[in-house]
Design an enzyme around this catalytic site. Structure first.
Site, mmCIF file in Angstrom:
data_model
loop_
_atom_site.group_PDB
_atom_site.id
_atom_site.type_symbol
_atom_site.label_atom_id
_atom_site.label_comp_id
_atom_site.label_asym_id
_atom_site.label_seq_id
_atom_site.Cartn_x
_atom_site.Cartn_y
_atom_site.Cartn_z
ATOM 1 N N ARG A 34 39.195 37.766 29.885
ATOM 2 C CA ARG A 34 38.521 38.939 30.646
ATOM 3 C C ARG A 34 37.584 38.305 31.600
ATOM 4 O O ARG A 34 37.383 39.281 32.563
ATOM 5 C CB ARG A 34 37.766 39.639 29.365
ATOM 6 C CG ARG A 34 37.392 41.068 29.863
ATOM 7 C CD ARG A 34 36.693 41.740 28.620
ATOM 8 N NE ARG A 34 36.447 43.070 29.211
ATOM 9 C CZ ARG A 34 34.906 43.483 28.777
ATOM 10 N NH1 ARG A 34 34.366 42.927 28.044
ATOM 11 N NH2 ARG A 34 34.909 44.970 29.155
ATOM 12 N N HIS A 55 37.370 40.250 35.352
ATOM 13 C CA HIS A 55 36.051 40.642 35.753
ATOM 14 C C HIS A 55 35.562 39.801 37.006
ATOM 15 O O HIS A 55 34.957 40.457 37.888
ATOM 16 C CB HIS A 55 35.008 40.820 34.709
ATOM 17 C CG HIS A 55 35.479 42.062 33.757
ATOM 18 N ND1 HIS A 55 34.342 42.732 33.015
ATOM 19 C CD2 HIS A 55 36.698 42.609 33.608
ATOM 20 C CE1 HIS A 55 35.042 43.523 32.481
ATOM 21 N NE2 HIS A 55 36.135 43.352 32.630
ATOM 22 N N ASN A 74 29.819 44.964 32.137
ATOM 23 C CA ASN A 74 29.893 43.540 31.856
ATOM 24 C C ASN A 74 28.669 43.396 30.753
ATOM 25 O O ASN A 74 28.708 42.709 29.726
ATOM 26 C CB ASN A 74 29.318 42.566 32.764
ATOM 27 C CG ASN A 74 30.570 42.625 33.996
ATOM 28 O OD1 ASN A 74 31.902 42.486 33.352
ATOM 29 N ND2 ASN A 74 30.471 42.400 35.073
HETATM 30 C C1 HEM Z 1 43.475 48.631 32.343
HETATM 31 C C2 HEM Z 1 42.124 48.831 32.391
HETATM 32 C C3 HEM Z 1 41.119 48.085 31.386
HETATM 33 C C4 HEM Z 1 40.182 48.570 31.008
HETATM 34 C C5 HEM Z 1 39.604 50.037 30.930
HETATM 35 C C6 HEM Z 1 39.532 47.730 29.915
HETATM 36 C C7 HEM Z 1 38.537 47.901 29.148
HETATM 37 C C8 HEM Z 1 38.049 47.154 28.128
HETATM 38 C C9 HEM Z 1 36.975 47.251 27.080
HETATM 39 C C10 HEM Z 1 36.128 48.861 27.216
HETATM 40 C C11 HEM Z 1 36.845 46.144 26.437
HETATM 41 C C12 HEM Z 1 35.766 46.096 25.061
HETATM 42 C C13 HEM Z 1 34.557 45.411 25.597
HETATM 43 C C14 HEM Z 1 33.548 45.653 24.596
HETATM 44 O O1 HEM Z 1 33.372 46.404 23.737
HETATM 45 O O2 HEM Z 1 32.507 44.858 24.777
HETATM 46 C C15 HEM Z 1 37.990 45.204 26.827
HETATM 47 C C16 HEM Z 1 37.960 44.170 26.088
HETATM 48 C C17 HEM Z 1 38.869 43.246 26.659
HETATM 49 N N1 HEM Z 1 39.734 43.397 27.773
HETATM 50 FE FE1 HEM Z 1 40.034 45.183 28.798
HETATM 51 N N2 HEM Z 1 40.303 46.344 30.082
HETATM 52 C C18 HEM Z 1 41.060 46.673 30.981
HETATM 53 C C19 HEM Z 1 42.194 45.803 31.508
HETATM 54 C C20 HEM Z 1 42.101 44.359 30.892
HETATM 55 C C21 HEM Z 1 42.859 43.458 31.791
HETATM 56 C C22 HEM Z 1 43.720 43.641 33.116
HETATM 57 C C23 HEM Z 1 42.501 42.257 30.901
HETATM 58 C C24 HEM Z 1 42.931 40.913 31.268
HETATM 59 C C25 HEM Z 1 43.802 40.309 32.429
HETATM 60 C C26 HEM Z 1 41.717 42.697 29.938
HETATM 61 C C27 HEM Z 1 41.175 41.721 28.958
HETATM 62 C C28 HEM Z 1 40.602 42.165 27.967
HETATM 63 C C29 HEM Z 1 40.274 41.374 26.726
HETATM 64 C C30 HEM Z 1 40.660 39.697 26.651
HETATM 65 C C31 HEM Z 1 39.256 41.999 25.830
HETATM 66 C C32 HEM Z 1 38.712 41.297 24.569
HETATM 67 C C33 HEM Z 1 37.307 40.410 25.227
HETATM 68 C C34 HEM Z 1 36.726 39.981 24.015
HETATM 69 O O3 HEM Z 1 36.989 40.005 22.581
HETATM 70 O O4 HEM Z 1 35.631 39.288 24.233
HETATM 71 N N3 HEM Z 1 41.530 43.976 29.954
HETATM 72 N N4 HEM Z 1 38.569 45.661 27.730
#
Ligand code: HEM
Length: 321
Positions: free
Chosen positions: A62, A66, A94
């Site tokens: 992630r 970002h 973030n």
């Molecule tokens: C399509 C739009 C996307 C949205 C709206 C989105 C949103 C989010 C949100 C809200 C979280 C949880 C964060 C939290 O609660 O602290 C998250 C986690 C995550 N996102 Fe996305 N995301 C998107 C696309 C992506 C993409 C393109 C990737 C990777 C290339 C990605 C990888 C991840 C990963 C791996 C996590 C887990 C992170 C962790 O456990 O530390 N996301 N995302």
């Protein structure tokens, strides 16, 4: 004799021109001569961190995402507040959420010990994301290298360019499109939500919505650790894929087809819109998902890099030299 010399000169000139033209391109062999052990050094820092905490794999993937969506893949996300910097780390998407900074710092300090001033923080982010995916059973790919680090960060771009969990399908397609990524790339990349965790505040509205696009049993299970009222348990964590939270598989897509997407922005990918077919294809065919994911990560890593003499190689990732 002079003809031979001038031919040689032309040849040298051509090589020089060619190599300077190539400088603008990322290449997998970028550090082969200047820091041959860079990749193995980064890999071991990443592996140590994930062995200690499995979730770190998700966090590192992630972090690269970002980084790339704000000013391009230039490590701007790593800069902390300073007189000339307003850190992107404090943008809503973030703050208290993006993590793994210390793993990148450790990899950087290890690499600085063997080749000072050579390897960029932006490349370390890209390599760490690749190694993280591989470590948890996801695809691997050849990382392209040669990015340089920014001297600036932009909290306002971070706020506007990082996707929000409330976003509609149309706006997600548009946002990814503005970065040169297709809807299919976006769906494949979202498949990384097969690992990692989200905080209650990001999915509360969805699990209490009683909407028809959420599986009732799934919602009630999720409510147990995410109380209804704002301010109550906001930071409680939930696995984004309840079934196989620790392995990088295609279960995320199977979940979406059963209306078990955790975030609203997950479920919009399978909600009667133009991406339904992709979700269903990835749910049936894990190898297509994995190869599309790898290709999309390479494409994402290519977003507006600083190359050649642009930008700098930071000594410490969180600070401009
Ligand atoms: C399509 C739009 C996307 C949205 C709206 C989105 C949103 C989010 C949100 C809200 C979280 C949880 C964060 C939290 O609660 O602290 C998250 C986690 C995550 N996102 Fe996305 N995301 C998107 C696309 C992506 C993409 C393109 C990737 C990777 C290339 C990605 C990888 C991840 C990963 C791996 C996590 C887990 C992170 C962790 O456990 O530390 N996301 N995302």
């Amino acid at each position: 004799m002079s003809l031979v010399i001038s031919r040689a000169c032309v040849a040298v000139l051509a090589v020089l021109l060619f190599s300077s033209a190539c400088q603008a391109q990322l290449s997998s062999t970028f550090y082969d001569r200047t820091c041959p052990n860079a990749l193995s050094t980064i890999r071991s820092a990443v592996r140590t961190a994930i062995a200690r905490e499995r979730r770190m794999a998700a966090s590192l993937i992630r972090l690269h995402f970002h980084d790339c969506f704000v000013q391009g893949c230039d490590a701007s996300i790593l800069l902390v507040d300073a007189p000339s910097i307003t850190s992107e780390q404090n943008a809503l998407q973030n703050k208290g959420s993006a993590r793994g900074y210390e793993v990148i710092d450790k990899a950087k300090s290890d690499v600085e010990k063997i080749c000072p001033g050579v390897v960029s923080c932006a490349d370390i982010l890209a390599v760490a994301a690749r190694d993280a995916s591989e470590y948890v059973g996801g695809p691997s790919w050849t990382a392209k290298l040669g990015r340089r680090d920014s001297t600036t960060a932009s909290i306002s771009l971070a706020s506007s360019q990082l996707p929000r969990f409330t976003a509609s399908l149309g706006s997600l397609i548009e946002l990814f499109g503005s970065k040169g990524l297709s809807a299919r790339d976006m769906v494949a990349l979202s498949g990384s939500h097969t690992i990692g965790q989200a905080q209650c505040v990001t999915f509360r509205d969805r699990i209490y919505s009683n909407a028809s696009d959420i599986h009732a049993g799934f919602a009630s299970t999720r409510r147990r650790r995410c109380p209804a009222n704002f301010g109550n348990g906001d930071g409680n964590l939930a696995a984004m894929d309840l079934v196989t939270p620790n392995s990088f598989d295609n279960n995320y897509f199977k979940n979406l087809m059963q209306k078990k997407g955790l975030l609203a922005s997950d479920q919009v990918l399978f909600s009667g819109g133009s991406t339904d077919g992709m979700v269903s294809e990835y749910s049936r065919n894990p190898s297509v998902f994995k190869s599309d994911f790898a290709a999309a990560m390479v494409k994402m890593g290519d977003i507006e890099p600083l190359t050649g003499s642009a930008g700098i190689i930071r000594k410490v990732c969180s600070l401009v030299n």
